[in-house]
Design a protein around this motif. Structure first.
Motif, PDB file in Angstrom:
ATOM      1  N   LEU A  47       2.997  -6.375  -3.310  1.00  0.00           N
ATOM      2  CA  LEU A  47       3.821  -5.942  -4.434  1.00  0.00           C
ATOM      3  C   LEU A  47       3.804  -4.423  -4.473  1.00  0.00           C
ATOM      4  O   LEU A  47       2.770  -3.813  -4.704  1.00  0.00           O
ATOM      5  CB  LEU A  47       3.282  -6.509  -5.745  1.00  0.00           C
ATOM      6  CG  LEU A  47       3.368  -8.024  -5.884  1.00  0.00           C
ATOM      7  CD1 LEU A  47       2.644  -8.476  -7.146  1.00  0.00           C
ATOM      8  CD2 LEU A  47       4.820  -8.459  -5.907  1.00  0.00           C
ATOM      9  N   ALA A  48       4.944  -3.840  -4.248  1.00  0.00           N
ATOM     10  CA  ALA A  48       5.047  -2.385  -4.204  1.00  0.00           C
ATOM     11  C   ALA A  48       6.149  -1.934  -5.152  1.00  0.00           C
ATOM     12  O   ALA A  48       7.052  -2.708  -5.489  1.00  0.00           O
ATOM     13  CB  ALA A  48       5.349  -1.931  -2.781  1.00  0.00           C
ATOM     14  N   PRO A  49       6.101  -0.675  -5.566  1.00  0.00           N
ATOM     15  CA  PRO A  49       7.108  -0.172  -6.499  1.00  0.00           C
ATOM     16  C   PRO A  49       8.480   0.071  -5.875  1.00  0.00           C
ATOM     17  O   PRO A  49       9.424   0.409  -6.580  1.00  0.00           O
ATOM     18  CB  PRO A  49       6.497   1.140  -6.987  1.00  0.00           C
ATOM     19  CG  PRO A  49       5.572   1.563  -5.904  1.00  0.00           C
ATOM     20  CD  PRO A  49       5.062   0.304  -5.286  1.00  0.00           C
ATOM     21  N   GLU A  50       8.590  -0.102  -4.578  1.00  0.00           N
ATOM     22  CA  GLU A  50       9.862   0.095  -3.891  1.00  0.00           C
ATOM     23  C   GLU A  50       9.957  -0.883  -2.729  1.00  0.00           C
ATOM     24  O   GLU A  50       8.943  -1.394  -2.258  1.00  0.00           O
ATOM     25  CB  GLU A  50       9.981   1.537  -3.399  1.00  0.00           C
ATOM     26  CG  GLU A  50       8.838   1.986  -2.506  1.00  0.00           C
ATOM     27  CD  GLU A  50       8.863   3.469  -2.232  1.00  0.00           C
ATOM     28  OE1 GLU A  50       9.599   3.877  -1.311  1.00  0.00           O
ATOM     29  OE2 GLU A  50       8.156   4.202  -2.922  1.00  0.00           O
ATOM     30  N   PRO A  51      11.169  -1.162  -2.245  1.00  0.00           N
ATOM     31  CA  PRO A  51      11.318  -2.069  -1.100  1.00  0.00           C
ATOM     32  C   PRO A  51      10.674  -1.491   0.159  1.00  0.00           C
ATOM     33  O   PRO A  51      10.709  -0.281   0.389  1.00  0.00           O
ATOM     34  CB  PRO A  51      12.834  -2.181  -0.918  1.00  0.00           C
ATOM     35  CG  PRO A  51      13.427  -1.686  -2.184  1.00  0.00           C
ATOM     36  CD  PRO A  51      12.446  -0.719  -2.777  1.00  0.00           C
TER      37      PRO A  51
END
Length: 164
Positions: A47-51
Motif C-alpha cells: 500500500l503506497a501513496p501513489e501508483p
C-alpha cells in the motif's frame, strides 16, 4: 478480447539498439529480461501513496563496460547486472518483484545469471547528495535501457489495462 502475452510489450529494437555492442544472443537475452521486468513488476502487494512505477532500468557491470566474458569450455560467463529504479521506496519490497524474478530464473536461469537490484528514486537522490561514488559511478558507466520519461508505457501504449 485476449490479453497479450507479456512478451508483447514493445518493439525489441528499442532495447537491442542500446546494447548494440554485444553479440545478438546477448542482446536478445537482455531485451527479454527488460520486457519481463517491465511487465511483471507487481506493485499490488504494498500500500503506497501513489501508483507503482518503474522509472529506469539500467544495465551495469561488464556488459555495460564492454568487458564481459564467456568461456564455453569452462562454462564461465559474466552475470547480467540490472538496477531498477522505482518511484517510491515501498516498491523496492521483494513481493513486488517475486513474479519477475521467478520468471527470469525459470526462463534464463540455465543460460545466464541475472542480478537485479531495486532502488527507489529517493535512494538515487540521496546518493547524489551524499556523493556516494559506489552508486553514482555505476549509474554513470551504465546503459539506461528503459526510462519512463523517454520510453513508451507498456500499458497505455499497447492497450493493456490489466497486468498479464
Amino acid at each position: 478480447m485476449t490479453t497479450p502475452h507479456f512478451y508483447d510489450v514493445y518493439a525489441r529494437e528499442v532495447v537491442m539498439a542500446r546494447v548494440g555492442h554485444l553479440i545478438r544472443r546477448k542482446q536478445r537475452e537482455i531485451e527479454r529480461v527488460i520486457r519481463m521486468l517491465r511487465s511483471l513488476f507487481d506493485p499490488a502487494p504494498v500500500l503506497a501513496p501513489e501508483p507503482g512505477m518503474i522509472k529506469r532500468i539500467i544495465l551495469i557491470g561488464p556488459y555495460a563496460r564492454r568487458s564481459w566474458y564467456e568461456d564455453r569450455r569452462t562454462i564461465e560467463f559474466s552475470d547480467y547486472e540490472f538496477w531498477v529504479v522505482v518511484n517510491h521506496p515501498l516498491f523496492t519490497d521483494e513481493r513486488c518483484w517475486r513474479r519477475a524474478r521467478t520468471t527470469i530464473d525459470s526462463e534464463l536461469g540455465n543460460r545466464c545469471a541475472v542480478d537485479i537490484e531495486i532502488y527507489a528514486k529517493s535512494d538515487i537522490r540521496a546518493a547524489k547528495a551524499e556523493r556516494d561514488t559506489f552508486i553514482l559511478d555505476r549509474i554513470e558507466a551504465g546503459i539506461v535501457l528503459y526510462r519512463a520519461s523517454r520510453d513508451a508505457d507498456i500499458h497505455s501504449t499497447h492497450g493493456l489495462g490489466d497486468r498479464p
